[in-house]
Design an enzyme around this catalytic site. Structure first.
Site, PDB file in Angstrom:
ATOM      1  CG  ASP A 143      -2.131  -0.921   1.044  1.00 37.14           C
ATOM      2  OD1 ASP A 143      -2.317  -1.439  -0.075  1.00 37.14           O
ATOM      3  OD2 ASP A 143      -2.868  -1.120   2.019  1.00 37.14           O
ATOM      4  CG  LEU A 171      -7.205  -0.175  13.281  1.00 37.31           C
ATOM      5  CD1 LEU A 171      -8.640  -0.181  13.766  1.00 37.31           C
ATOM      6  CD2 LEU A 171      -6.983  -1.294  12.264  1.00 37.31           C
TER       7      LEU A 171
END
Length: 281
Positions: free
Chosen positions: A69, A191
């Site tokens: 990513d 997160l």
């Protein structure tokens, strides 16, 4: 119609570079008359081929990101709204849906689709930008999050962070900082700071405090909602886009966070978001 393709392999990753070579060679052999392929400069050096800087791929029909990513975030920063196909060599790969084994076929299919259509269909992902209230600067767009924090993280390093949502105060507290995340970025820094996971198709942003003395729960807001963060009580502070692009602040200062004008588009096969969650620790 000639289709222009860019290939970007993860830096110093021999597996990614070898896959870039395989994709380029296969396309040139199978569709040499209809495709123009370039690789990034570092990949070009590794595979003994001419390369171009990634920012020069912005006019390609699509760009293939080979890596994790992080590689795709880098490509998105450089090519902006140019469609991107992500090939996953990482562990989780929320943005990279194509496996290395399927990469050649996926790129070939996209070349065919681009030959037959004026534009490629894909999934649009919002990006964020941050600006100083008086307009002196604007940070490069972030696909994951904008972070605003004091001089450093941890004891004695925070600042007074005042967060206003649609002109009204949501919270004011001494904190390490605050982050505003897109749904794409909800599984990243957000997160780890205790923010919620948001399904990528959700039209929302998440506001999450970082180690606040008087914490409020993370807040999910409409992406068009005006968001202002005022930093005070510190000699310096920073606003950071996707952990890379940084602007130094001189408090007291107010930063506006909003949607960037140009989202990015992911093309090709789309992965399962729920399946990806199983890989999170």
């Amino acid at each position: 119609m000639e289709v222009a393709v860019g290939l970007v392999a993860q830096r110093d990753n021999e597996r990614a570079q070898a896959l870039a070579r395989e994709i380029k060679t296969t396309l040139e052999e199978v569709q040499s008359a209809s495709v123009d392929i370039v690789v990034d400069e570092l990949t070009g050096e590794a595979i003994d081929d001419a390369g171009v800087s990634v920012d020069r791929m912005h006019d390609r029909d699509f760009v293939v990101s080979i890596g994790g990513d992080g590689t795709l975030l880098f490509v998105a920063r450089e090519v902006g709204p140019t469609p991107i196909l992500g090939v996953n060599l990482g562990e989780v790969g929320f943005l990279n849906a194509v496996s290395p084994a399927d990469a050649v076929d996926a790129v070939t299919d996209l070349v065919t689709a681009a030959t037959e259509a004026d534009s490629l269909e894909g999934r649009t992902l919002s990006r964020l930008t941050a600006t100083e209230a008086d307009g002196d600067w604007e940070l490069e767009p972030a696909l994951n999050e904008i972070v605003i924090h004091g001089p450093r993280r941890g004891h004695g390093g925070g600042a007074t962070i005042d967060v206003r949502v649609d002109g009204r105060r949501y919270v004011e507290s001494h904190a390490d900082g605050v982050l505003v995340a897109t749904p794409t970025g909800s599984t990243a820094y957000n997160l780890s700071e205790g923010g919620p996971i948001v399904q990528p198709s959700t039209d929302a942003l998440v506001v999450t405090q970082m180690a606040a003395a008087d914490a409020m729960p993370p807040l999910v807001v409409d992406p068009e909602t005006p968001l202002e963060v005022t930093v005070s009580g510190a000699e310096t502070a920073y606003v950071i886009s996707d952990g890379r692009n940084r602007q130094r602040l001189e408090p007291p200062v107010t930063v506006t966070v909003s949607l960037a004008n140009d989202p990015i588009t992911l093309v090709g096969p789309q992965g399962s978001f729920v399946d990806g969650l199983e890989k999170l620790e």
